[in-house]
Design an enzyme around this catalytic site. Structure first.
Site, PDB file in Angstrom:
ATOM      1  N   LYS A   1       0.806  -1.211   0.000  1.00 24.82           N
ATOM      2  CA  LYS A   1       0.000   0.000   0.000  1.00 24.82           C
ATOM      3  C   LYS A   1       0.847   1.273   0.000  1.00 24.82           C
ATOM      4  O   LYS A   1       0.710   2.125  -0.885  1.00 24.82           O
ATOM      5  CB  LYS A   1      -0.905  -0.029   1.234  1.00 24.82           C
ATOM      6  CG  LYS A   1      -1.738   1.197   1.435  1.00 24.82           C
ATOM      7  CD  LYS A   1      -2.555   1.031   2.722  1.00 24.82           C
ATOM      8  CE  LYS A   1      -2.934   2.366   3.309  1.00 24.82           C
ATOM      9  NZ  LYS A   1      -3.468   2.232   4.667  1.00 24.82           N
TER      10      LYS A   1
ATOM     11  N   MET B   1      -9.550  17.612   9.675  1.00 25.43           N
ATOM     12  CA  MET B   1      -9.226  18.132   8.338  1.00 25.43           C
ATOM     13  C   MET B   1     -10.331  19.030   7.799  1.00 25.43           C
ATOM     14  O   MET B   1     -10.078  19.943   7.028  1.00 25.43           O
ATOM     15  CB  MET B   1      -8.915  16.985   7.373  1.00 25.43           C
ATOM     16  CG  MET B   1     -10.089  16.095   7.046  1.00 25.43           C
ATOM     17  SD  MET B   1      -9.612  14.784   5.886  1.00 25.43           S
ATOM     18  CE  MET B   1      -8.935  13.549   6.989  1.00 25.43           C
TER      19      MET B   1
ATOM     20  N   GLU C   1      -5.693   8.593   3.391  1.00 26.24           N
ATOM     21  CA  GLU C   1      -5.938   7.138   3.368  1.00 26.24           C
ATOM     22  C   GLU C   1      -7.168   6.872   4.230  1.00 26.24           C
ATOM     23  O   GLU C   1      -7.080   6.419   5.351  1.00 26.24           O
ATOM     24  CB  GLU C   1      -4.716   6.345   3.840  1.00 26.24           C
ATOM     25  CG  GLU C   1      -4.050   6.848   5.103  1.00 26.24           C
ATOM     26  CD  GLU C   1      -2.970   5.868   5.615  1.00 26.24           C
ATOM     27  OE1 GLU C   1      -3.082   4.665   5.343  1.00 26.24           O
ATOM     28  OE2 GLU C   1      -2.043   6.331   6.293  1.00 26.24           O
TER      29      GLU C   1
ATOM     30  N   GLU D   1     -16.038   4.241   5.260  1.00 25.40           N
ATOM     31  CA  GLU D   1     -15.540   4.982   6.425  1.00 25.40           C
ATOM     32  C   GLU D   1     -15.613   6.481   6.155  1.00 25.40           C
ATOM     33  O   GLU D   1     -14.885   7.281   6.742  1.00 25.40           O
ATOM     34  CB  GLU D   1     -14.133   4.508   6.799  1.00 25.40           C
ATOM     35  CG  GLU D   1     -14.157   3.077   7.328  1.00 25.40           C
ATOM     36  CD  GLU D   1     -12.792   2.524   7.716  1.00 25.40           C
ATOM     37  OE1 GLU D   1     -11.827   3.325   7.819  1.00 25.40           O
ATOM     38  OE2 GLU D   1     -12.673   1.303   7.905  1.00 25.40           O
TER      39      GLU D   1
END
Lengths: 753, 753
Positions: free
Chosen positions: A390, A478, A500, A509
Site C-alpha cells: 500500500k 481536516m 488514506e 468509512e
C-alpha cells in the site's frame, strides 16, 4: 522500507490429524491397540457402536414384524420397538481414551426410507447408538449417508433429533462429494433391502434427472432442518474421481470436519507406493489452510493386521509357520497411506501473505472502524503500516503527481503537499521520499485530529532525519483546517492532498464526506487528490460458517443481521462466476456498485453548502437539508448463478486509482477486488473484505439469477447501507421470480459524519 | 333442542364507509364543503396534499436540471433538491376535521423510475408530502401505483422510508386488481415523461411476458420490503372487467383498506341508473364481511358540482339565467353512485352461522385447549353446547348404534352407554333422547374428571325430567375408571363409549391417547366407540394478516412461530386447488395427513402396556419405553400451485365418522374440511381450523409444487407436531428445488398426556 521483512515468515505449522477407519471392524478396540496405532502414527481410530449381534437381532425384529403384518391389517400392529442395548449389543464403554475414538453409527440403517417401518426402526437405532456413545463420552459420531432413494427431509429430521441427545456430541454425516459412497458397510443385510417397494410416483420419476449437485442439495436440506447447528458437520468422502472444481469449492465452504479417503482413491506411483493425484493434493492443501482444518480418515487402507493386533472376524490366527515366515520377510511399511499423508503434511506450500497476516482472523466478524468518531490507538496504526504494498504504491503515485505538477505549476516554488489524517506519519515519509527520488521540492503539511497521534508526529518531525523538522504538523480535524500559510502568515492552497480514508467497501468509512470537507484548501485549478477516485464492488456468496456464527450470536431482535462486517472471508464460495471465467480459474463475477471521484466539482460543493444553510433553490427559506445528498448512491445488479446454491450474503471489495497521469498515462491503483487485486496490488494486506449478511438465506436454483439492490443512504448526519436480493429462475426461457430476501439496513449502525 | 334458535340472529349491521375521490380536485376542501358532502351521505373526501403550483415548480426544477446535465458531465451536478413547501404549495392545514380527509400524494411522481434523477425527485415529493400530511394530522394517505415500467424494489424502498415519517400515518398504495389503473391523475406532465430512456435490457424484454398476477407480484415485493408493516395497506381499484376469481381471492387475503370504484366500473341499469354487475356485488359482499371491512372510495363519479359548492378550477359562476333554469329542472339525484352503494349496504345477504358465531374472532389466534391438564369453565362448555349440528349428529349416531346393538346383544338387558368426559351433560341428554326415539333401553353412565362440572351433572340428574336420576354420574379421569358395575357391585363392560375429545386437527387434544386409556372398560367383542374414526387434513394457505400479526407479537426468540393456533381463518387464500376444482367453485386441495380408528386393536394396547412396563420384546430388561409409539404419525404430501403466491403456513381441519353401520350402511359424519363440510355437517360451528405458521414465508412460483412434511411426535409424556415445506419448480418439465421453509415444532408447546 523493505517490504519483504514487513511480514512474519510462515510460521504456522501444518498438522494433519489422521485417523484409521475399517468398515470390517466389528468391535471396540482396546487401549493397547489404540496405543500401538498411535505408535504407527495414527491420531485416532473409528469404532462401531454396536455389534453384529445387534444387527442380527434388529434384522430379525423387522423380518418378524413384516411377516406378521403380511398376515393381518397393518393398522392393527404397533410398529416394532428395539429393546434397550445389552452387553452383547455393544462393546463400547466409558473410557478416558474415548477422545481418540470416533464412534460409527450402524451403516445398515435407512433413516430416510419411504417404508415407515424401516424409517422408524432406523431412527431408533440412531437414537440408541448416539445416546449410548454420548453416555460413554465419545463426542465424535459418524453417521452414514442417506441411501440414494431416501427422503432427505426424513433423514434430516432424524439427525436433528439425534443432535439433542448429548450436549457435547458432534454428528459427522458421511457424504460423498458426488454420486455414491465408496466407503462400504460390512454387514450382509441393509435395512433398505427389507423395505416395502415405494408407491410409484410417476411425476417424480419423469422429471428428476440426476445432477452432480444432488448430494450437496441433500446436505443443504439436512443442515437447514438442523438450523445450521454447529454440532452437525460433514465427513466428506474424497473419491478417486473428483467432481468439477465448482462443486469442490462448494464443499470447501461447508463445515467439513473429516476428509475421508477410501483406499480406492489412492493411485500407485512408479515405485508402487500409494499416492494421491495432483488435484487431490491441491484439495487437501486448500482444506489444510482453514482456521479449523478437517481431520483426515483413511478408510479400509489395510486392517493394521501384522502391524498391530486388532481383533477382526476375518483374521484367523497365523500358524506358527506363517508367523515365522512373516518375520523373515523384509519388513514392509505397514502404513504406506498414512506415511504418504505425513509426507504431504511436510511439503505444504507456504501461505499467501494475506493469510499469514490474517491468521486467526479467517471468517472472524468485526464491526467496521469509525475513525471519524473514534480516535485510533497506536497499535492499530502499526497494523496498517505493516502493509508491504500500500505505502509503496502511494509513494509511486505521489512521485508521478509531483513530476506532473512540476510541469504545471509555473513558478519554481515548492509543491505544497498535505497529508490529511496523517496518523503516525507513514504517508509523510512517503511524500518526502518521493520528493527526494524525483528531485521535486515540496512543502509538506501533516494534519491530524487525534491528539495522541499528534504527539508522535511532532516527535518524529524532530527526530527522523528524513523529516528533519521540515514538516508542518497541524492538530486539526481536516474539515476545519483553514489550509497552509506561508511564513508571513499568508493563506495558501494545497497542490496535492493525500489521504488514506478508504474502508473495505471504499466509501464506508466516509472518505467522500471527509474529502468534501477538506476540499476548500485544495488548489482550485490544478489541485490533486490522492486517491483520485474509488469504487465499491460486490458479489453474492455462500458462507455457511458465517451464517452459523451469526445465528449463535446473541441479539434475537435481529440487529446482528443489519451490520456490514469487516471479515477475512475464507471458508466461502462464489455463487456467480464471471462469463470470462474458465472451469480452472473460477473468476468470480464481481461487479461495481458505484464510484466517487475527487476533487468533487466546485458546483456540487457550492450547492451542498447552500443546502446545509437551508437555502438551496428556495431563496429566503430556512432549514432545508440534503447537503450530503450528492454522496448518496444506489445500484441494481444482476448476477447469474450457473449452479444451485444458497446465498448467505454479499461480499464487498473496493478499487481505487491513487493517481493517473494524463501526461504520461501512468496509473497507480490499489484493489481488494479478487478479480483485479493480483494485477493492481498483489499481496496487499491492509483491507479485509466487507460482508453484508442476509437474515434468511435465499436459495438460488441452477441457472438462476440474483438481482442485488443496494443503496448508500445519507441523512446529512450519518451514512448507512441497505441491501436486498431478489431471485429469478431464468431456465427454460421464461423469467420468473422464485424468492426474495428481507431488506438489510445498517441505519441503526450508521457511520456518523 | 331447536337448532334454529341456538344461534343469535344476524344482528351485525353492515355499514359501508364511503368516500369521494376526484382526480381533478386541486385544493383542500373547506369544513363547510365537508359537512355538505356528509349531508349527501359521504363519510369522507380525498384531498390533494400539494397544489398545481407545486407540480409546476417541481417539473421546471427537473427540466432545468435535465437541460444543465445535457450541457455538462452529469457527475458534476448534484441531484436537484426540492425546496421546503411554501403556503402556495399546499392548502392542507391542521384541522380537527382531518380525520374525514384522505390525503393524496401527487400522482405525477415515479418512485420506481430507472432514471435516478426522477426517482430521487419523486422520493423527495413523497417524503415532503407524507411528512406534511402527518404534521397536519391526516392519518390516511393515498399513494398512486408504481408506473408500469417501474422497479418495484425501488418503489417499495421509498414507501418503506415514508412509513417512518409519522407514527400514526397509514399509507394506502393505490393498485389495480390487474393491468393498469383506471383512476386518472389530473395534471399534464407525469415525471416519467421526463425520464431518460432506460438502458435496453435484452434479456428482460425477451423473457418477461405479461401475467395477470404482475400487479399482485409488485404488491408482494412492496409489502415484503416493508416487513408486512401494519401501517401499509392497499387501496384496491375495482375495474369494470374483474380478473379471474383466483386473483380476486388473492386480493381478498391482502390488507385492503380502501376499495376504489372509478366511474367506469359502473354499468347502467334499465332505468339509466349506475349499478354494479353481479360479480362486483359478490366481491363487495365478501369484503364487507371482513372483521375490518375496507372503506369504499367513489372515484370521479361527478364533481359534486350543483350538489355542494366545491371550488374547482373549471367552474365558472353561473349566469343568473342559468341559475334560474337549474332550479326549474326536476331535481336530479346528485349522488346516484353513492345511493347505489347505500342500497347494496341495505341488501347484504345474511352471514353463514360460523361467521355469526365467530364474529370478532376472525383471524384471531388462540392457543389450543389442553382439556386433559386444565379444567374447563362452565362458559366454555356453554359455547360448545351451542352448536346446532354437532349434538344432533351425535344423537343420530347413537340411535343407529343402539339399533345395531339391539340386534347383536343377545339377552334383552339394557345397552350400557357411557359418556367419557361428560362435561355438563349434553351427550348424556342426547343418549337418553336416542334411547327414547329408538325404544332401545339404556343404562347410562356419565364420567367426568372436572370436579366443578361434576356438581352440575349431579344436579341435572336430580332435576332434569329426562334424566330423572337414571344416570350414573362418576367423578373420575376416564383413564382410571374401573368401568360400570351393576347394583350388586359386579363389574361390567360398556357397549357404547361416547366421547367428544376431538380438536381442530382431530388428534391434537389427545383423543387417541384418552380413548386408548379408557378402552379397557369397552366390551371386547361388540363395544362401539363414538367417534369410530377420525382423520387430520391440511392445505397450504396465504394469510398476510396472520403473518403480520405474528410479527408484531412479542417473543423475539421465535417461539411464537412454533405454536399451532386455533383460529377462525377468514382473510386468507388457498394456494393449491383441487384438480376437480372449477374456476367458479375454487375447491381447495385439502389432503389427509393421517387417521385414527377406535377401538384400538387389543394387540396394540397389550404391546403398549408392555412397553410402558419396560419389557416389550426384551423379557427381563427394565426401563424401556415407547408405550405411545403407536399413536405417532407422519405424512409427506405434494400440493401443486397453479398460481404464484406466498405460503404463510398450513391450515388444518378434521373429519370424523361418528358411527357407520355395517348393517344398514348408515354413516354419520362430522367435518370441518372445507371440501366436505357442507355435505357432512353443514353449519357446524364448534371447531375453528388450526393453523401451523411458517416463520419465514416461502415464495411459490407459478405452477410450483409444495411438498409438505408433517409429523405427530410423542415421547410417552406429551404429543407435539413438526412441519416443514419444500418448494419445487415443476414448470418446463424439469423439477428443481427452489426453496424450503424452516422447520416448525411445537415440542416446547406440546400437549401433555
Amino acid at each position: 522500507m523493505d517490504t519483504s521483512t514487513a511480514l512474519p515468515p510462515d510460521e504456522i505449522t501444518t498438522i494433519f490429524y489422521v485417523g484409521h477407519h475399517e468398515t470390517d471392524r466389528t468391535e471396540n478396540v482396546s487401549y493397547d491397540v489404540l496405543s500401538q496405532a498411535q505408535g504407527l502414527g495414527y491420531d485416532f481410530l473409528t469404532v462401531p457402536i454396536t455389534t453384529p449381534a445387534f444387527h442380527t437381532s434388529v434384522v430379525s425384529l423387522v423380518k418378524d414384524y413384516k411377516q406378521r403384518i403380511s398376515q393381518s391389517d397393518s393398522r392393527e400392529l404397533p410398529l416394532p420397538l428395539i429393546p434397550p442395548l445389552t452387553p452383547q449389543d455393544s462393546t463400547l464403554t466409558p473410557d478416558d481414551s474415548n477422545s481418540l475414538r470416533v464412534a460409527v453409527v450402524s451403516p445398515w440403517i435407512d433413516l430416510g426410507s419411504s417404508d415407515p417401518v424401516i424409517a422408524h426402526i432406523s431412527r431408533q437405532v440412531l437414537n440408541l447408538e448416539v445416546a449410548y456413545a454420548a453416555f460413554c463420552g465419545v463426542s465424535n459420531v459418524l453417521v452414514y449417508a442417506p441411501t440414494e432413494e431416501a427422503d432427505a427431509v426424513g433423514y434430516g429430521r432424524a439427525v436433528q433429533e439425534a443432535l439433542g441427545l448429548g450436549p457435547y456430541v458432534q454428528l459427522h454425516v458421511l457424504l460423498p462429494m458426488s454420486g455414491e459412497l465408496e466407503t462400504d458397510y460390512p454387514y450382509g443385510e441393509h435395512l433398505s433391502e427389507l423395505a416395502a417397494p415405494p408407491d410409484f410416483d410417476a411425476d417424480e420419476d419423469d422429471s428428476t434427472a440426476k445432477d452432480e449437485y444432488d448430494v450437496w442439495a441433500t446436505w443443504d436440506t439436512i443442515r437447514s432442518l438442523c438450523s445450521y447447528s454447529q454440532k452437525l458437520c460433514l465427513a466428506l468422502e474424497v473419491q478417486r474421481q473428483l467432481p468439477c472444481l465448482d462443486l469442490q469449492c462448494r464443499w470447501y465452504s461447508e463445515p467439513v470436519r473429516l476428509l475421508v479417503f477410501p483406499r480406492t482413491t489412492f493411485i500407485r506411483n512408479a515405485k508402487g507406493y500409494p499416492v494421491l493425484s495432483k488435484p487431490h493434493q491441491q484439495l487437501i492443501s486448500r482444506f489444510a489452510r482453514l482456521r479449523f482444518p478437517p481431520w483426515m480418515l483413511l478408510s479400509d487402507v489395510g486392517t493394521l493386521l501384522g502391524a498391530v493386533d486388532i481383533p477382526a472376524r476375518t483374521s484367523p490366527e497365523p500358524t506358527p509357520a506363517e508367523a515365522t515366515s512373516k518375520t523373515k520377510e523384509k519388513p514392509k511399511d505397514p502404513v504406506p497411506h498414512l506415511r504418504y499423508l505425513r509426507h504431504l503434511q511436510q511439503s505444504q506450500p507456504p501461505r499467501p501473505p494475506i493469510e499469514r497476516f490474517g491468521q486467526g482472523y479467517q471468517d472472524y466478524l468485526q464491526s467496521p472502524l469509525q475513525p471519524l468518531t473514534d480516535n485510533l490507538e497506536s497499535v492499530t496504526y502499526e497494523v496498517f503500516e505493516r502493509d508491504p504494498v500500500k505505502y509503496e504504491w502511494y509513494e509511486r503515485a505521489i512521485a508521478v503527481a509531483l513530476k506532473d505538477l512540476r510541469e504545471t505549476v509555473e513558478d519554481a516554488r515548492p509543491i505544497v503537499v498535505a497529508v490529511a489524517g496523517a496518523g503516525r506519519g507513514p504517508l509523510v515519509t512517503r511524500a518526502l521520499q518521493a520528493s527526494e527520488s524525483t528531485g521535486v521540492a515540496i512543502d509538506c503539511w501533516a494534519v491530524e485530529k487525534n491528539p495522541n497521534a499528534y504527539v508522535l508526529l511532532q516527535r518524529r518531525n524532530a527526530t527522523d532525519p528524513l523529516w528533519s523538522n521540515s514538516v508542518h504538523v497541524v492538530k486539526s480535524d481536516m474539515r476545519h483546517w483553514p489550509g497552509p500559510s506561508n511564513p508571513n502568515g499568508e493563506a495558501g492552497k494545497v497542490d496535492i492532498l493525500i489521504s488514506e480514508l478508504l474502508g473495505s467497501f471504499a466509501d464506508n468509512e466516509l472518505s467522500p464526506e471527509c474529502l468534501d470537507g477538506v476540499q476548500h484548501i485544495l488548489h482550485p485549478s490544478h489541485g490533486i487528490s490522492i486517491p483520485q477516485s474509488y469504487s465499491a464492488h460486490l458479489t453474492p456468496i455462500a458462507t455457511p460458517r458465517i451464517h452459523s456464527d451469526l445465528l449463535l450470536r446473541s441479539g434475537g431482535g435481529g440487529e446482528k443481521w443489519d451490520i456490514p462486517y469487516v471479515v477475512l472471508l475464507h471458508q466461502y464460495d462464489y455463487l456467480s462466476l464471471s462469463p470470462a471465467s474458465s472451469p480452472e480459474s473460477r473468476t468470480p463475477n464481481v461487479q461495481q456498485a458505484w464510484s466517487f471521484t475527487h476533487p468533487t466539482s466546485p458546483q456540487t460543493l457550492t450547492h451542498a453548502r447552500l443546502r446545509a444553510g437551508g437555502g438551496a433553490g428556495a431563496p429566503g427559506s430556512v432549514g432545508g437539508d440534503g447537503s450530503n445528498e450528492h454522496n448518496s448512491r444506489s445500484c441494481r445488479i444482476s448476477f447469474t448463478c450457473a449452479k444451485q446454491g444458497v446465498c448467505h450474503g454479499l461480499a464487498g471489495y473496493f478499487e481505487t486509482v491513487l493517481y493517473s497521469s494524463a501526461r504520461t498515462g501512468e496509473k497507480v491503483e490499489l484493489s481488494t477486488n479478487p478479480v483485479t487485486m493480483e494485477s493492481k496490488s498483489q499481496d496487499m494486506i491492509s483491507w479485509f473484505p466487507i460482508f453484508f449478511p442476509l437474515k434468511t438465506p435465499v436459495y438460488v436454483p441452477k441457472g438462476g439469477e440474483m438481482m442485488v439492490h443496494m443503496w448508500r443512504q445519507t441523512d446529512d448526519r450519518s451514512v448507512w447501507y441497505e441491501w436486498v436480493v431478489e431471485v429469478y429462475d431464468t431456465a427454460g426461457g421464461k423469467r420468473r421470480k422464485v424468492g426474495m430476501s428481507e431488506m438489510g439496513t445498517s441505519r441503526k449502525n450508521a457511520c456518523l459524519m
